[in-house]
Scaffold this motif. Structure first.
Motif, PDB file in Angstrom:
ATOM      1  N   ASN A   4      -4.270   6.798  -6.148  1.00  0.00           N
ATOM      2  CA  ASN A   4      -3.742   5.463  -5.874  1.00  0.00           C
ATOM      3  C   ASN A   4      -2.512   5.476  -4.992  1.00  0.00           C
ATOM      4  OD1 ASN A   4      -5.573   3.927  -7.153  1.00  0.00           O
ATOM      5  ND2 ASN A   4      -4.527   4.018  -9.137  1.00  0.00           N
TER       6      ASN A   4
ATOM      7  N   ASN B  10      -0.320  -8.407  -2.740  1.00  0.00           N
ATOM      8  CA  ASN B  10       0.271  -8.052  -4.027  1.00  0.00           C
ATOM      9  C   ASN B  10       0.166  -6.555  -4.215  1.00  0.00           C
ATOM     10  OD1 ASN B  10       0.963 -10.692  -4.920  1.00  0.00           O
ATOM     11  ND2 ASN B  10      -1.219 -11.061  -5.185  1.00  0.00           N
TER      12      ASN B  10
ATOM     13  N   THR C 233       0.009  -2.898  -5.468  1.00  0.00           N
ATOM     14  CA  THR C 233      -0.178  -2.289  -6.782  1.00  0.00           C
ATOM     15  C   THR C 233       0.233  -0.828  -6.729  1.00  0.00           C
ATOM     16  OG1 THR C 233      -2.454  -1.816  -6.201  1.00  0.00           O
ATOM     17  CG2 THR C 233      -2.049  -3.843  -7.429  1.00  0.00           C
ATOM     18  N   LYS C 234       0.688  -0.384  -5.553  1.00  0.00           N
ATOM     19  CA  LYS C 234       1.120   1.007  -5.382  1.00  0.00           C
ATOM     20  C   LYS C 234       2.515   0.989  -4.769  1.00  0.00           C
ATOM     21  CE  LYS C 234      -3.622   1.449  -3.969  1.00  0.00           C
ATOM     22  NZ  LYS C 234      -4.477   1.472  -2.777  1.00  0.00           N
TER      23      LYS C 234
ATOM     24  N   LEU D 274       6.862  -0.600  -9.436  1.00  0.00           N
ATOM     25  CA  LEU D 274       5.763   0.277  -9.016  1.00  0.00           C
ATOM     26  C   LEU D 274       6.233   1.722  -8.833  1.00  0.00           C
ATOM     27  CD1 LEU D 274       4.064  -2.124  -6.451  1.00  0.00           C
ATOM     28  CD2 LEU D 274       3.255  -1.544  -8.749  1.00  0.00           C
TER      29      LEU D 274
ATOM     30  N   THR E 113       5.160   4.845 -11.402  1.00  0.00           N
ATOM     31  CA  THR E 113       4.376   5.938 -10.802  1.00  0.00           C
ATOM     32  C   THR E 113       5.079   7.285 -10.951  1.00  0.00           C
ATOM     33  OG1 THR E 113       3.487   4.394  -9.181  1.00  0.00           O
ATOM     34  CG2 THR E 113       3.252   6.737  -8.680  1.00  0.00           C
TER      35      THR E 113
ATOM     36  N   ASP F 211       9.519  -2.767  -4.814  1.00  0.00           N
ATOM     37  CA  ASP F 211       8.071  -2.972  -4.719  1.00  0.00           C
ATOM     38  C   ASP F 211       7.653  -3.625  -3.407  1.00  0.00           C
ATOM     39  OD1 ASP F 211       7.974  -2.028  -7.277  1.00  0.00           O
ATOM     40  OD2 ASP F 211       7.467  -3.941  -8.219  1.00  0.00           O
TER      41      ASP F 211
ATOM     42  N   ASP G 231      -1.384  -9.405 -10.196  1.00  0.00           N
ATOM     43  CA  ASP G 231      -2.345  -8.371  -9.818  1.00  0.00           C
ATOM     44  C   ASP G 231      -3.726  -8.607 -10.433  1.00  0.00           C
ATOM     45  OD1 ASP G 231      -0.183  -7.157  -8.572  1.00  0.00           O
ATOM     46  OD2 ASP G 231       0.342  -6.035 -10.387  1.00  0.00           O
TER      47      ASP G 231
ATOM     48  N   LYS H  98      -4.640  -8.568 -13.535  1.00  0.00           N
ATOM     49  CA  LYS H  98      -4.976  -7.632 -14.610  1.00  0.00           C
ATOM     50  C   LYS H  98      -5.221  -8.325 -15.952  1.00  0.00           C
ATOM     51  CE  LYS H  98      -1.955  -4.098 -14.682  1.00  0.00           C
ATOM     52  NZ  LYS H  98      -0.607  -3.513 -14.387  1.00  0.00           N
TER      53      LYS H  98
END
Lengths: 364, 364
Positions: free
Chosen positions: A133, A146, A148-149, A176, A180, A231, B77, B79
């Motif tokens: 990802n 948006n 997500t990573k 994010l 991570t 982010d 996102d 989710k």
């Protein structure tokens, strides 16, 4: 007298984002910039006259409103009844992960001097490769609105980081990256991002890191372990410049149309009259005044729970008492449908000014 | 099968206010209550089906909305697209200062066993007498709606307290007590008030204290140094009970009028259409649906800053698809004036239920 510079109170400490915003509007050559320990101290300095102006954060583009500032404008105890907004400052907020370089030697990673010795074996590079990802180059464009990573990866090994310090607002802006690369690392809230950098500089174990600004890295002798870890592209914070109602208001250049101003108004509505909020907002619409923000906070009135004070910003400028103008007319009408309102200032819309007349920033 | 209890996920740890709220609606005899470490973990458990229900804080009467919960409902996102609100729980929040008793001996104060030896010389009593502003019995009544003095005084000596632990929300709820009795004491934010009590219990120096609940004092063997230190009478927190959209919705008793329900709706408006927010709210007014709350959060849409998602609660219940009812009609109409909306659940208004038809809790 001639060499006494006007005092500007701002939310400190030095090197904070509020300090950077303050410097951009109040050059240190001309103003005496005085850091305060809380937003309330800034309000108090302007109300009492010990400062001619104050600078406080109002809103972040990722995190939303600063509730402490809203609560001071709500002024439930009547302590700040002369505070007006005179201007706004938008500051791009680019967070960095600051710390000491890793001394991990068992993984052939960076040396204490900071130069990687064998790049392909760096554990943080393995982390990147293991995770499908993470491209390290994802930018939230129209195609990926948006994210997500995380949009950035660590610039150095960060596997030695066991504890993080930052201001509570920063966690939400760097969600994010943190989830991570530093998912289960202990976090400690501190009063400002620059305070976080100070604490990390004092940490002799070298295993803590701060989310703070690049300026704070320079001031505290820390390494930038990762840069731009927020982010979203365009992460920025809006600050308000405060003045006392009795101080002279700057005269706007006649070339600026009143619609290129913003006005902040607070109001409360009756809890027994149906539709009072919709009616209040309809007043602004009837006068063609677009809203750029709406906020609500518990009013605390009458000691009763679950009642609110509303804050709206509209595009327009309140003129002098008794004068015409859309905002003046709307406020007169508002008095008929809400229970009470307060004008909290009018100032030039810096978003419009920067965008050259663009419509960005309007709610509706 | 018969002895498998339905799982209810709640924001932990045990003894947190969310836990207390959860127990009040889901008796431990019938449900398997599972603490989660974050509000997002509660959403994830309900979305994935590992829990049949979830309980999360939504709003405090003094501090306003819980932005973490709003951001999860904003669901940028995609989710948590199946999360609905099924109910609400109001919990009175009575904060206590928990710690170890003072061992100060030079002031003839409380002994380690906790019994005061010479009451008139207690330093905290002197503090009370010295300060004309502190009666220790000020209650925010209609005559004093906005308290400026704490409504309680320490029950024991607290001059040995050097450090405070609590959840960030608690500082704002106990502002008057803290600024009167512990003004310059260092504060550390932790993830929950019950976590704060745990940390204080582990502190062998005995000089730290937690703002937490009485239950947490019992669970951690701590003394209650002060009780009811929140600023306002009636301080309470509202929690939402979450369910999955595919799970069976409880059938409301036919005796309950639809107006005794609340409905949560999120929507976004076009940034180029003037008055879209006023128009959206006018739809609810046109259908005689009173608003009980409005909130706004950055939408994050298109990677652009300064755009918002709105949340409104209205008094009323959404009926099944294709059926009539004011809320169903309003939502159909809303679709014509806003850019997009989402129904986030309808549930019985517990404030009305408790107040026996009173109008408390309505905005307008």
């Amino acid at each position: 007298m001639a060499d006494t510079k006007p005092v500007v109170a701002f939310l400190g400490p030095k090197a904070s984002y509020t300090h950077q915003a303050t410097v951009s509007s109040f050059p240190e050559k001309e103003y005496d910039l005085q850091p305060q320990t809380s937003i309330e101290d800034v309000f108090a300095a302007v109300q009492s006259g010990t400062a001619s102006h104050g600078v406080v954060p109002f809103e972040n583009s990722s995190n939303g409103s600063v509730v402490f500032t809203l609560d001071l404008f709500a002024d439930r105890d009547g302590k700040y009844s002369d505070i007006l907004v005179e201007g706004e400052i938008y500051l791009p907020v680019r967070h960095c992960l600051l710390g000491h370089p890793s001394t991990n030697t068992n993984t052939n990673t960076t040396s204490r001097s900071g130069s990687p010795t064998k790049r392909t074996d760096l554990p943080w590079r393995r982390l990147q490769n293991d995770s499908p990802n993470i491209s390290g180059a994802v930018t939230p464009t129209q195609a990926a609105p948006n994210p997500t990573k995380p949009k950035t990866a660590p610039a150095q090994d960060i596997t030695h980081i066991k504890k993080l310090y930052s201001h509570p607002q920063a966690w939400g802006q760097c969600h994010l990256f943190l989830s991570t690369y530093l998912k289960s690392t202990e976090r400690q809230d501190v009063s400002s991002t620059s305070k976080a950098a100070e604490l990390v500089a004092q940490d002799t174990t070298g295993t803590s890191a701060a989310i703070s600004s690049k300026i704070a890295a320079e001031m505290n002798g820390l390494s930038v372990l990762a840069e731009g870890i927020e982010d979203r592209e365009g992460n920025s914070t809006r600050f308000f410049i405060l003045r006392h109602a009795a101080s002279p208001s700057p005269t706007p250049p006649p070339s600026i149309d009143p619609s290129h101003f913003k006005t902040l108004i607070s109001f409360t509505v009756s809890h027994t009259s149906p539709g009072a909020l919709a009616d209040s907002l309809a007043v602004f619409k009837a006068h063609d005044l677009n809203l750029t923000s709406i906020n609500t906070r518990p009013s605390g009135e009458g000691g009763r729970a679950w009642q609110y004070i509303f804050f709206v910003e509209v595009m327009g400028r309140k003129e002098g008492e008794g004068e015409g103008g859309k905002v003046n007319e709307a406020l007169r009408e508002l008095g008929g449908v809400c229970r009470g309102w307060r004008w909290l200032g009018s100032w030039e819309n810096k978003l419009l000014a920067e965008k050259n007349g663009g419509k960005n920033g309007e709610l509706k």
